[in-house]
Write a protein that holds these residues in place. Structure first.
Motif, mmCIF file in Angstrom:
data_model
loop_
_atom_site.group_PDB
_atom_site.id
_atom_site.type_symbol
_atom_site.label_atom_id
_atom_site.label_comp_id
_atom_site.label_asym_id
_atom_site.label_seq_id
_atom_site.Cartn_x
_atom_site.Cartn_y
_atom_site.Cartn_z
ATOM 1 N N TYR A 576 8.173 13.492 -3.887
ATOM 2 C CA TYR A 576 7.031 12.589 -3.758
ATOM 3 C C TYR A 576 6.392 12.242 -5.096
ATOM 4 O O TYR A 576 5.484 11.434 -5.161
ATOM 5 N N LYS A 577 6.861 12.854 -6.191
ATOM 6 C CA LYS A 577 6.341 12.591 -7.531
ATOM 7 C C LYS A 577 7.453 12.821 -8.547
ATOM 8 O O LYS A 577 8.455 13.458 -8.239
ATOM 9 N N GLU A 578 7.251 12.276 -9.734
ATOM 10 C CA GLU A 578 8.194 12.524 -10.815
ATOM 11 C C GLU A 578 7.950 13.908 -11.409
ATOM 12 O O GLU A 578 6.811 14.373 -11.466
ATOM 13 N N LEU A 579 8.999 14.565 -11.855
ATOM 14 C CA LEU A 579 8.836 15.820 -12.570
ATOM 15 C C LEU A 579 8.143 15.533 -13.901
ATOM 16 O O LEU A 579 8.428 14.533 -14.558
ATOM 17 N N ILE A 631 -2.022 14.110 -2.154
ATOM 18 C CA ILE A 631 -0.806 13.481 -1.631
ATOM 19 C C ILE A 631 -0.508 14.069 -0.256
ATOM 20 O O ILE A 631 -0.385 15.287 -0.102
ATOM 21 N N GLN A 632 -0.426 13.185 0.726
ATOM 22 C CA GLN A 632 -0.024 13.572 2.075
ATOM 23 C C GLN A 632 1.166 12.707 2.479
ATOM 24 O O GLN A 632 1.054 11.481 2.542
ATOM 25 N N THR A 633 2.274 13.336 2.715
ATOM 26 C CA THR A 633 3.468 12.580 3.062
ATOM 27 C C THR A 633 4.447 13.487 3.804
ATOM 28 O O THR A 633 4.213 14.692 3.943
ATOM 29 N N THR A 634 5.502 12.893 4.277
ATOM 30 C CA THR A 634 6.571 13.641 4.926
ATOM 31 C C THR A 634 7.867 13.395 4.180
ATOM 32 O O THR A 634 8.276 12.246 3.982
ATOM 33 N N LEU A 635 8.478 14.477 3.714
ATOM 34 C CA LEU A 635 9.760 14.379 3.025
ATOM 35 C C LEU A 635 10.883 14.496 4.042
ATOM 36 O O LEU A 635 10.905 15.428 4.848
ATOM 37 N N ARG A 636 11.787 13.544 3.974
ATOM 38 C CA ARG A 636 12.930 13.586 4.871
ATOM 39 C C ARG A 636 14.102 14.284 4.195
ATOM 40 O O ARG A 636 14.362 14.052 3.013
ATOM 41 N N VAL A 637 14.787 15.143 4.910
ATOM 42 C CA VAL A 637 15.976 15.798 4.387
ATOM 43 C C VAL A 637 17.196 15.025 4.881
ATOM 44 O O VAL A 637 17.433 14.912 6.080
#
Length: 653
Positions: A576-579, A631-637
């Motif tokens: 959800y963000k850059e390293l 940040i509120q989100t859902t990461l999809r695998v």
């Protein structure tokens, strides 16, 4: 700015045995070649030039000004800011009065700056502008050793009344006054200096902990720079554009050591955002760029083709195919040059290159081949801060995209404890071997033994051409729980050749199979999304779009086709963000800190291997200015190869 291009083709190297410190070598050049232009700085759209005489004049004033402020032999002078002539003058001035220098990265956070300043005992620090001064003043009593803070840009500085502050202009006035009072003082101080004195404290990369400080002596450093120049010669008047941060060892080699020996011209760009435009204006003879910069240029070229007509896309594909074939046969294709590469090189300022280099991190062979097809004479370097930078390089007639070349004439390397495939720890030495780590004898004894540096890198010698092949850090080579050995860095570099991938982290140590966490390249993926009429608001939102996942799935599958079945990526997610180095996820030279990643993203990693299809994220990130965002989100695998498919079973057996 109208100027003649350099016509000299014969190297002229200074006698570093006689002039064994930076100030001595500068004084010699000022006497013998005082009118030669050696630096340019772009300011307000104009390239300002400085000769060796100007260089010497500034260093003399800086050195005596520091002396007048109480800075003496044995003290440490810090340098904080962007690449500017003032930085170079300040560093050489510190050495002239017997002080050591320590470069601090301009984007360093307050805590990191406080650690380095107090650890090194910095007494004076030269800052670029108000931003850097603010960073220091906010530290308050955390930096008690600092007695003098010099600022070069006076804008915005009138509101401060800290007694440690002094402008560059006032520092020079103090230096001039001391010069009048004691006219022989500067020359006497320079003569007191010895090439065996510790002159540079240089930070190591710090991939696993806080950076150590390597103690480098100017005499060995200059001899090693000469060894490098014999392997990759430069001529007086050759142009170099200083892009990489000056605290990094290789920029120290190019901008200070090699410049004083070979008398080439260092060009400082106006701003980070104008780098490529300024580089094109100069048309440098040689460049040194980090792999991530080369990768971003390659990504931009491919992204621009996305905006082109179908005809131009076909011409690009055709020209690239011809160019790669010609490069593989160690030649140039005039036809590919005519239809594609001549204009492409001109666009990026690469038309006059006789030498181009990359180092500091590994580069994928695909990126390397891309630039050789383009006609850029790219060479890979390998080295460590402790050995004064690079000590291997490709020679002009001996290029291999899978390797980092051979050792310089006065340098050496070997492979210790090789396995059945010849892979072991790389052990090296050079004329620039560091004296040790500052105030850290235990670490010195661990890494430096019998005149050799134990690098901690894994590699082998290619028996067909004698080149060194670097695989990864020894500690980063990993095995899955099924016993499959893999190099995370090798696979990550393959992924980063994609125009859409900015960063990648390969997972799988002591786990059933390999997975990846990927950061999209915002500038390219956002353009792609706009072309596809995909709505998005920010990086987090864009990386979660189903179409973006489908795009990246294609890229990962393309990489998988080039890997052995057991080493293929089975699952991935888009972060959800850059390293970011500011978050401790990368070093300042953009190397992945795997320990930090494993700890910070432990929940995401656990979810991947637990077989979950999605991960809910609710976190707060802190920006460099101190502001925060939730940040509120859902990461999809995304599953590419289920662990129970034939290839997956093979990996698990």
């Amino acid at each position: 700015m109208a100027r003649k291009r350099n016509q000299k083709t014969t190297p002229e190297f200074a006698d570093v045995a006689r002039y064994d410190t930076f100030p001595k070598l500068l004084a010699h050049n000022a006497r013998a070649f005082g009118s030669e232009v050696v630096m340019r700085e772009k300011e307000f759209g104009i390239w300002n030039e400085f000769t060796f005489a100007d260089y010497q004049h500034k260093v003399r004033r800086y050195a005596l000004g520091l002396r007048a402020m109480g800075i003496a032999r044995g003290d440490c002078v810090g340098l904080l800011g962007a690449n500017r002539p003032e930085w170079v003058w300040g560093e050489v001035a510190a050495h002239a009065i017997g002080a050591t220098s320590l470069g601090v990265y301009k984007d360093v956070l307050g805590e990191e700056a406080a650690y380095l300043i107090t650890y090194a005992g910095i007494t004076a620090i030269l800052c670029e502008d108000e931003e850097q001064v603010d960073k220091l003043l906010e530290l308050g009593d955390q930096i008690p050793t600092v007695r003098v803070i010099v600022y070069c840009d006076p804008r915005g500085m009138r509101k401060y009344d800290d007694p440690r502050l002094i402008s560059e202009e006032d520092l020079c006035r103090k230096g001039e006054a001391l010069d009048r009072a004691e006219p022989g003082l500067y020359d006497a101080e320079v003569e007191k200096g010895s090439g065996e004195d510790v002159s540079i404290l240089c930070t190591t990369s710090g991939t696993t902990s806080k950076p150590k400080l390597a103690m480098l002596q100017s005499g060995p450093f200059l001899r090693h720079c000469l060894d490098y120049l014999n392997a990759d010669p430069k001529c007086p008047g050759d142009d170099y554009v200083s892009v990489l941060p000056l605290p990094w060892i290789m920029e120290q080699v190019y901008v200070i050591g090699q410049q004083l020996i070979a008398r080439n011209i260092i060009n400082f760009v106006e701003d980070e955002e104008t780098t490529m435009a300024d580089l094109r204006e100069i048309g440098p003879t040689f460049v040194l760029l980090a792999p991530r910069v080369w990768e971003s240029i390659a990504a931009e070229v491919r992204a621009r083709m996305m905006d082109s007509t179908r005809f131009k896309q076909l011409m690009f594909k055709w020209g690239m195919s011809i160019g790669k074939k010609a490069a593989a046969e160690k030649r140039r294709s005039w036809f590919a040059d005519f239809i594609l590469f001549r204009a492409l090189r001109d666009r990026y300022g690469f038309s006059f290159l006789t030498s181009a280099a990359t180092g500091g991190a590994a580069m994928g062979p695909e990126t390397f081949k891309f630039f050789h097809a383009m006609g850029v004479p790219l060479k890979q370097l390998y080295g460590q801060t402790e050995l004064a930078g690079a000590y291997t390089i490709h020679r002009n007639d001996d290029i291999d995209p899978e390797t980092v070349g051979t050792a310089f004439d006065q340098s050496a390397l070997r492979i210790d404890d090789p396995d059945e495939e010849g892979v072991g720890e790389i052990v090296g030495r050079s004329q620039g071997m560091f004296l040790g780590y500052y105030q850290n004898q235990e670490a010195t004894d661990a890494d430096k033994r019998d005149g050799w540096l134990y690098t901690g890198d894994a590699g082998y010698i290619n028996t067909s051409n004698g080149h060194l092949v670097v695989i990864d850090r020894v500690k980063d080579l990993a095995n899955t729980s099924a016993g499959v050995r893999f190099s995370p860095q090798y696979i990550e570099n393959k992924l980063k050749f994609s125009a859409f991938v900015a960063e990648a982290v390969i997972l799988g140590r002591d786990l059933p199979y390999l997975s990846a966490m990927i950061c999209i390249r915002w500038s390219i993926v956002s353009k792609w999304a706009e072309q596809k009429n995909i709505s998005f608001t920010n990086y987090t939102n864009l990386s979660a779009q189903p179409e973006v996942y489908a795009l990246l799935r294609d890229e990962v599958e393309r990489v998988n086709e080039t890997l052995p079945e057991a080493q293929r990526i089975r699952k991935f997610l888009l972060l959800y963000k850059e390293l970011d180095p500011d978050d401790g996820e990368l070093t300042r030279t953009r190397k992945v800190r795997r320990g930090v990643i494993a700890e910070k993203y432990a929940r995401e990693i656990e979810a991947i291997y637990a077989g979950r299809d999605a991960i809910d994220v609710d976190t707060t990130i802190t920006f460099q200015d101190g502001s925060t965002a939730r940040i509120q989100t859902t990461l999809r695998v995304e599953t590419l190869l289920p662990p129970d498919d034939p290839a997956g079973r093979q990996a698990a057996e």
